[in-house]
Design an enzyme around this catalytic site. Sequence first.
Site, mmCIF file in Angstrom:
data_model
loop_
_atom_site.group_PDB
_atom_site.id
_atom_site.type_symbol
_atom_site.label_atom_id
_atom_site.label_comp_id
_atom_site.label_asym_id
_atom_site.label_seq_id
_atom_site.Cartn_x
_atom_site.Cartn_y
_atom_site.Cartn_z
ATOM 1 N N ASP A 27 -117.533 -44.467 -40.008
ATOM 2 C CA ASP A 27 -117.523 -45.012 -41.356
ATOM 3 C C ASP A 27 -117.730 -46.517 -41.250
ATOM 4 O O ASP A 27 -116.802 -47.270 -40.958
ATOM 5 C CB ASP A 27 -116.204 -44.697 -42.056
ATOM 6 C CG ASP A 27 -116.186 -45.182 -43.505
ATOM 7 O OD1 ASP A 27 -117.039 -46.016 -43.866
ATOM 8 O OD2 ASP A 27 -115.326 -44.730 -44.275
ATOM 9 N N LYS A 60 -122.007 -51.151 -49.232
ATOM 10 C CA LYS A 60 -121.751 -52.570 -49.438
ATOM 11 C C LYS A 60 -122.966 -53.447 -49.119
ATOM 12 O O LYS A 60 -123.833 -53.650 -49.956
ATOM 13 C CB LYS A 60 -120.508 -53.012 -48.673
ATOM 14 C CG LYS A 60 -119.240 -52.301 -49.141
ATOM 15 C CD LYS A 60 -117.996 -52.940 -48.591
ATOM 16 C CE LYS A 60 -116.746 -52.146 -48.962
ATOM 17 N NZ LYS A 60 -116.487 -52.037 -50.392
ATOM 18 N N TYR A 72 -109.241 -45.596 -44.848
ATOM 19 C CA TYR A 72 -109.689 -45.227 -46.200
ATOM 20 C C TYR A 72 -111.176 -44.923 -46.149
ATOM 21 O O TYR A 72 -111.973 -45.733 -45.687
ATOM 22 C CB TYR A 72 -109.414 -46.372 -47.171
ATOM 23 C CG TYR A 72 -109.863 -46.085 -48.589
ATOM 24 C CD1 TYR A 72 -109.173 -45.187 -49.387
ATOM 25 C CD2 TYR A 72 -110.984 -46.721 -49.123
ATOM 26 C CE1 TYR A 72 -109.575 -44.925 -50.684
ATOM 27 C CE2 TYR A 72 -111.388 -46.468 -50.421
ATOM 28 C CZ TYR A 72 -110.684 -45.576 -51.202
ATOM 29 O OH TYR A 72 -111.095 -45.325 -52.478
#
Length: 389
Positions: free
Chosen positions: A240, A266, A145
Amino acid sequence: MIRPKSERLFNRAKKILVGGVNSPVRSFKSVGGHPLFIRKAKGPYCWDADGKRYIDLVQSWGALILGHGHPQVLAAARQAMNKGASYGACHENEILLAETLRRAFPKTIERVRLMSSGTEAAMTALRIARGATGRDFIVKFSGGYHGHHDSLLVAAGSGALTLGQPSSLGVPAAWAKTTIVVPYNDLTAVEETFKKTGDKIAAVIVEPAAANMGLVLPKAGFLEGLRSLTRRYGSLLIADEVITGFRLKWGGLADAMEADLVCLGKIIGGGFPIAAVGGAARFMDILAPLGGVYHAGTLSGNPVAVAGGLAALNVLKRVNPYPKLEARSKKFAVSLTHTATRLGLPFQVIQRGSLWTVFFTETPIYDNASAQKTDTKLFARFFQEQSMP
């Protein structure tokens, strides 16, 4: 578990918020029951609307590696807030955060562009790759994802996976056709893909440790093989690290895999919404205002988020909690495994650093297909704290 106030809030939320939530992974749809409504959080704990205290093993999906309300992060954010919540203009701390990221990824990052979310970071990295190569196709891995933008919502992980929707309505077929999906850890499949369409592939985007289909670790040689193939065919390799960046070590895994671009998010915001793309100058300088690849955002480099992120990274650098996190997570994983063995459950824990996933299956986990062999009903019972058989 009875949580009447959370249930009442959820029923109220469903009348105004789509599905009662603002992100589908919060809905509890795949595990049953209704979602928690959090009233407050501090350190390793959070309290729901009914006053029940939990040990928070999620920590805002890893963004709060220092726990809720770390005093230095809060102090930095408050100080920034007192000077203005948003400028829509340049400020010095943007430079300091970008320099910190460059020092943490000395082999990968020469230039940085700050933005607001991991989705935006992945989208921008793909746009850079397409602009740099003049190609349209992207290779991603099943169960991976990389945000909810069009070209990557194909065989997606995270909430799209747990909701049983590996793709999304509203994604143009033409976009989906530019995304090639192969199994994680299957270097042979990647090589065959490049043999067929290598001259059309702009980039391979990969989580160095896949964390959106549950934690799936790369096999020995897998990431190195991706680097070799992309170089051979003139494609970019995008790491990623929205989840893994600063989660497993100071910096991340992009340097070791010699990535061309890295996506971060994050943890670099200390709990505030921020993300970044970093990479070699020859690729990053394709972005406007220097080049023809456009990216803009009013809240990019938001002063409060930047201040919180800087404070969090400074604490991580000084304290170095990673050995302790590794030891405690491993001890926890061993304890869970012993309990499951005693109960006769099919069970395993995949763990690296503070990342770990419980799988109710004895099938070795190496890609999305094997991860999907977990007994989801058992997991739902485990999640809801019901008694095990």
